[in-house]
Scaffold this active site. Structure first.
Site, PDB file in Angstrom:
ATOM      1  N   ARG A 197       0.840  -1.306  -0.030  1.00  0.00           N
ATOM      2  CA  ARG A 197       0.006  -0.064   0.031  1.00  0.00           C
ATOM      3  C   ARG A 197       0.701   1.221   0.121  1.00  0.00           C
ATOM      4  O   ARG A 197       0.374   2.335   0.520  1.00  0.00           O
ATOM      5  CB  ARG A 197      -1.089  -0.084   1.267  1.00  0.00           C
ATOM      6  CG  ARG A 197      -1.915  -1.221   1.430  1.00  0.00           C
ATOM      7  CD  ARG A 197      -3.049  -1.108   0.698  1.00  0.00           C
ATOM      8  NE  ARG A 197      -3.570  -2.345   0.352  1.00  0.00           N
ATOM      9  CZ  ARG A 197      -4.751  -2.866  -0.032  1.00  0.00           C
ATOM     10  NH1 ARG A 197      -5.741  -2.199   0.519  1.00  0.00           N
ATOM     11  NH2 ARG A 197      -5.058  -4.051  -0.140  1.00  0.00           N
ATOM     12  N   LEU A 198       2.100   0.929  -0.109  1.00  0.00           N
ATOM     13  CA  LEU A 198       2.889   2.493  -0.306  1.00  0.00           C
ATOM     14  C   LEU A 198       2.733   2.796  -1.815  1.00  0.00           C
ATOM     15  O   LEU A 198       3.735   2.779  -2.543  1.00  0.00           O
ATOM     16  CB  LEU A 198       4.323   2.039   0.131  1.00  0.00           C
ATOM     17  CG  LEU A 198       4.301   1.699   1.500  1.00  0.00           C
ATOM     18  CD1 LEU A 198       5.750   1.240   2.166  1.00  0.00           C
ATOM     19  CD2 LEU A 198       3.701   2.686   2.436  1.00  0.00           C
TER      20      LEU A 198
END
Ligand SMILES: Cc1cc2nc3c(=O)[nH]c(=O)nc-3n(C[C@H](O)[C@H](O)[C@H](O)COP(=O)(O)O)c2cc1C
Length: 200
Positions: free
Chosen positions: A177-178
């Site tokens: 999720r970066l």
């Protein structure tokens, strides 16, 4: 700024075009479908899909019925936003901006490029207004086929809208999720952009 690869270059329209070209090779259906958001005079948001038909040097163009809900909302506010999302590429592009009509030769040419049935359909549909039955719509389509003939002109109530962005954001999926996000924001309504990396 550490911006390379799919975010390369300073022209956001060139990046949008490149991403769309990639999506066209991968998405099975309507890679140019955008969720178009408007607001009504009370400030209540509205959203629906339309097809993005052109990425110009500094604007995005789609076509619709000017009397539709979206057409009236854009006429009243002069603004719209949209998002393009490609599930297979795991990318999105967000755009917010001011809107003007494209109802000149370009709209005529695009209308003329559509199939005859689509052109007659545009004449037959009072988009977003109540309709008593499907039969009534088909009867209207049959009626305009006779009255407009085999080469119908563009209806005066149908044409393009051109969204000139004040903000464009590119988003690409990242591990854990970066994600990567870059926002182009127009400086003082000029042609220069402020480019900022955003937290995911
Ligand atoms: C994939 C997809 C593409 C669509 N493309 C358009 C379009 O280009 N123009 C249009 O007027 N409506 C298009 N529609 C229909 C709109 O989503 C909407 O139903 C219609 O324009 C009426 O919206 P409104 O009542 O908010 O004005 C599309 C729908 C889908 C699902």
């Amino acid at each position: 700024m550490d911006r390379s690869g799919i975010f390369e270059g300073d022209d956001p329209f060139a990046i949008a075009r490149a991403w769309l070209t990639e999506a066209e090779a991968q998405e099975p259906n309507d890679p140019n479908a955008i969720a178009l958001a408007t607001v009504d005079p009370q400030g209540m948001p509205n959203v629906r899909m339309v097809l993005l038909k052109e990425i110009e040097d500094d604007a995005f163009v789609f076509y619709t019925n000017y009397g539709s809900a979206k057409g009236q909302e854009i006429a009243a506010s002069g603004k719209a936003a949209f998002v393009l999302h490609w599930k297979s590429l795991r990318r999105q592009i967000r755009v917010r901006g001011s809107v003007t009509r494209e109802d000149g030769p370009k709209a005529d040419a695009y209308f003329a490029s559509r199939s005859l049935k689509s052109r007659l359909g545009a004449w037959a549909s009072r988009q977003s207004e109540p309709l008593s039955s499907r039969e009534a719509l088909l009867a209207e389509a049959a009626r305009v086929a006779v009255t407009k003939g085999p080469n119908p002109p563009r209806p005066p109530f149908w044409g393009g809208f051109r969204i000139t962005p004040v903000e464009i954001e590119f988003w690409a999926d990242g591990a854990f999720r970066l994600h990567d996000r870059f926002r182009w924001r127009r400086i003082d309504q000029g042609s220069a952009w402020d480019i900022t990396r955003l937290n995911p």
